[in-house]
Design an enzyme around this catalytic site. Structure first.
Site, PDB file in Angstrom:
ATOM      1  N   GLN A 128      -1.793 -21.378   4.700  1.00  0.00           N
ATOM      2  CA  GLN A 128      -0.987 -22.151   5.913  1.00  0.00           C
ATOM      3  C   GLN A 128      -0.255 -23.317   5.487  1.00  0.00           C
ATOM      4  O   GLN A 128      -1.200 -24.016   4.848  1.00  0.00           O
ATOM      5  CB  GLN A 128      -2.219 -22.579   7.035  1.00  0.00           C
ATOM      6  CG  GLN A 128      -1.696 -23.348   7.927  1.00  0.00           C
ATOM      7  CD  GLN A 128      -2.890 -23.353   8.960  1.00  0.00           C
ATOM      8  OE1 GLN A 128      -3.450 -22.725   9.823  1.00  0.00           O
ATOM      9  NE2 GLN A 128      -3.381 -24.875   8.947  1.00  0.00           N
ATOM     10  N   SER A 131       0.055 -28.891   7.152  1.00  0.00           N
ATOM     11  CA  SER A 131      -0.242 -30.365   6.928  1.00  0.00           C
ATOM     12  C   SER A 131       0.772 -30.980   5.925  1.00  0.00           C
ATOM     13  O   SER A 131       1.283 -30.305   5.195  1.00  0.00           O
ATOM     14  CB  SER A 131      -1.679 -30.661   6.363  1.00  0.00           C
ATOM     15  OG  SER A 131      -2.447 -30.378   7.285  1.00  0.00           O
ATOM     16  N   SER A 163      -4.785 -24.426   1.376  1.00  0.00           N
ATOM     17  CA  SER A 163      -5.885 -23.790   0.677  1.00  0.00           C
ATOM     18  C   SER A 163      -5.288 -22.315   0.149  1.00  0.00           C
ATOM     19  O   SER A 163      -4.523 -21.710   0.821  1.00  0.00           O
ATOM     20  CB  SER A 163      -6.908 -23.267   1.864  1.00  0.00           C
ATOM     21  OG  SER A 163      -7.649 -24.160   2.404  1.00  0.00           O
ATOM     22  N   GLU A 246      -7.670 -19.913  15.841  1.00  0.00           N
ATOM     23  CA  GLU A 246      -8.429 -20.294  14.462  1.00  0.00           C
ATOM     24  C   GLU A 246      -9.637 -20.933  15.296  1.00  0.00           C
ATOM     25  O   GLU A 246     -10.889 -20.780  14.607  1.00  0.00           O
ATOM     26  CB  GLU A 246      -7.715 -21.303  13.674  1.00  0.00           C
ATOM     27  CG  GLU A 246      -8.628 -21.974  12.646  1.00  0.00           C
ATOM     28  CD  GLU A 246      -7.873 -22.913  11.787  1.00  0.00           C
ATOM     29  OE1 GLU A 246      -8.129 -23.240  10.686  1.00  0.00           O
ATOM     30  OE2 GLU A 246      -6.950 -23.650  12.259  1.00  0.00           O
TER      31      GLU A 246
END
Length: 377
Positions: A128, A131, A163, A246
């Site tokens: 993902q 951020s 991650s 999520e």
């Protein structure tokens, strides 16, 4: 494999899934949560292939895309039974939850045909890319740019706290396509090949000594037209829908906490924890029951309940890790318990920080005035 699970209601499916897990999970990796550790990629991918063969991937997906055509309730039951069995319910959440749900809701048939089969079998690992160094959890402040180039796009900017970025094959990315539009109005949602020229991944060493997160730089990365998921400028809507999926999968974490709390309560019977440990164990036991009760109210409370669950699970995970590390000075200073405690605090950041969850709860559930916008925004 549709006939294996078709026609079962949620509770019938739960029983059948628990039986299947009892018979097939001996070779599965331990339940590692949402993000697969790099060292377990091989066993985790093998486990994903076995789940796909059994028809246990994408239970609520349409059969046309490899699913069983069941309900989200069946998927929730599967997650909970995997937590009870101590095995992962999928290869990783970013791929099987976030990316898959975004593709099903907003993707074209060509995009689904390209990516969903490889998601089912674990052939592709996803990360993902939301951020950023100067934005954090404030996705409306995203600065990564995607500008038109021919029939595609050119991606430039930086992402952080990604991650598994260094082992991922593909990533979902939020980027600004309209530099004039304010806040979320000019954002679009992209599918990015992590092996494309111009993608640079830099591992970030954590306090635990591991490097599960990465900083990702995009240096004029070309994206084809099919890299855009959904409409141009609709990235905020796609991302919010994605993050809702999520947070609604946090219920499995509550099951893990409840099992752990039950173990702590069992320790009381052996009188090995002392009065302080007994008090902590009782608190964890009560909190785990409260989280389970909250989970049963998610449909009534709406999306804000997911933020309540996220907040509660993050807090109780830290508390449980601290209790385990406090068993002895040796456990607190070194070993698995100490490493878990150091890593547990990341749960109050990942998936939306504790502060963000409190804002959502205050505004959407309690009806408090909106948080003031930062100066200049």
């Amino acid at each position: 494999m549709a006939s294996t699970w078709a026609g079962l209601d949620v509770e019938q499916f739960r029983v059948a899934a628990a039986d299947w897990l009892a018979r097939h999970s001996a070779g599965a990796p331990g339940d590692y949560g949402a993000i697969v550790p790099e060292a377990q990629l091989g066993p985790a991918r093998a486990w994903q292939r076995s789940l796909a063969r059994a028809g246990l991937v994408g239970l609520h997906w349409p059969p046309a895309w490899g699913g069983q055509g069941l309900t989200p309730g069946h998927t929730a039951a599967w997650l909970e039974e995997c937590a009870r069995a101590g095995v992962p319910p999928f290869l990783n959440m970013v791929g099987l939850v976030l990316t898959a749900e975004a593709l099903l809701a907003y993707g074209t048939d060509d995009q689904r045909a390209t990516h969903l089969p490889a998601l089912r079998t674990g052939e592709r690992l996803w990360c993902q890319l939301f951020s950023e160094p100067d934005a954090g959890s404030d996705l409306a402040a995203v600065r990564t740019r995607a500008r038109r180039s021919g029939d595609g796009w050119v991606l430039e900017g930086e992402k952080v706290w990604t991650s598994n970025g260094h082992v991922a094959d593909w990533g979902i990315c939020l980027a600004r396509t309209d530099p004039v539009g304010r806040a979320h109005a000019g954002l679009s949602f992209f599918l990015v090949d992590m092996r494309a020229p111009g993608v640079e991944v830099r591992p970030i060493r954590q306090i635990t000594g591991a490097a599960e997160f990465d900083q990702v730089a995009f240096g004029a990365v070309h994206l084809p037209a099919a890299g855009l998921l959904g409409e141009e400028g609709a990235g905020w809507r796609v991302a919010m829908s994605t993050l809702t999926h999520e947070r609604t999968h946090i219920g499995a974490s509550a099951v893990r906490l409840r099992l752990r709390a039950d173990g702590m309560a069992a320790d009381l019977a052996t009188a090995t924890v002392g009065p302080v440990g007994a008090d902590r164990a009782a608190g964890q036991w009560a909190a785990s029951r409260a989280l389970a009760a909250l989970g049963a109210q998610q449909e009534r409370l709406g999306p804000a309940a997911a933020s309540l669950m996220k907040l509660g699970v993050a807090r109780q995970t830290v508390a449980a890790s601290r209790a385990a590390a406090d068993r002895s000075a040796a456990a607190l200073l070194d070993g698995p318990a100490a490493a878990e405690l150091l890593g547990a605090v990341a749960g109050e950041i990942a998936g939306g920080t504790t502060q963000v969850q409190k804002t959502i709860i205050g505004e959407r559930l309690l009806g408090l005035p909106r948080e003031p916008a930062p100066a200049g925004r």
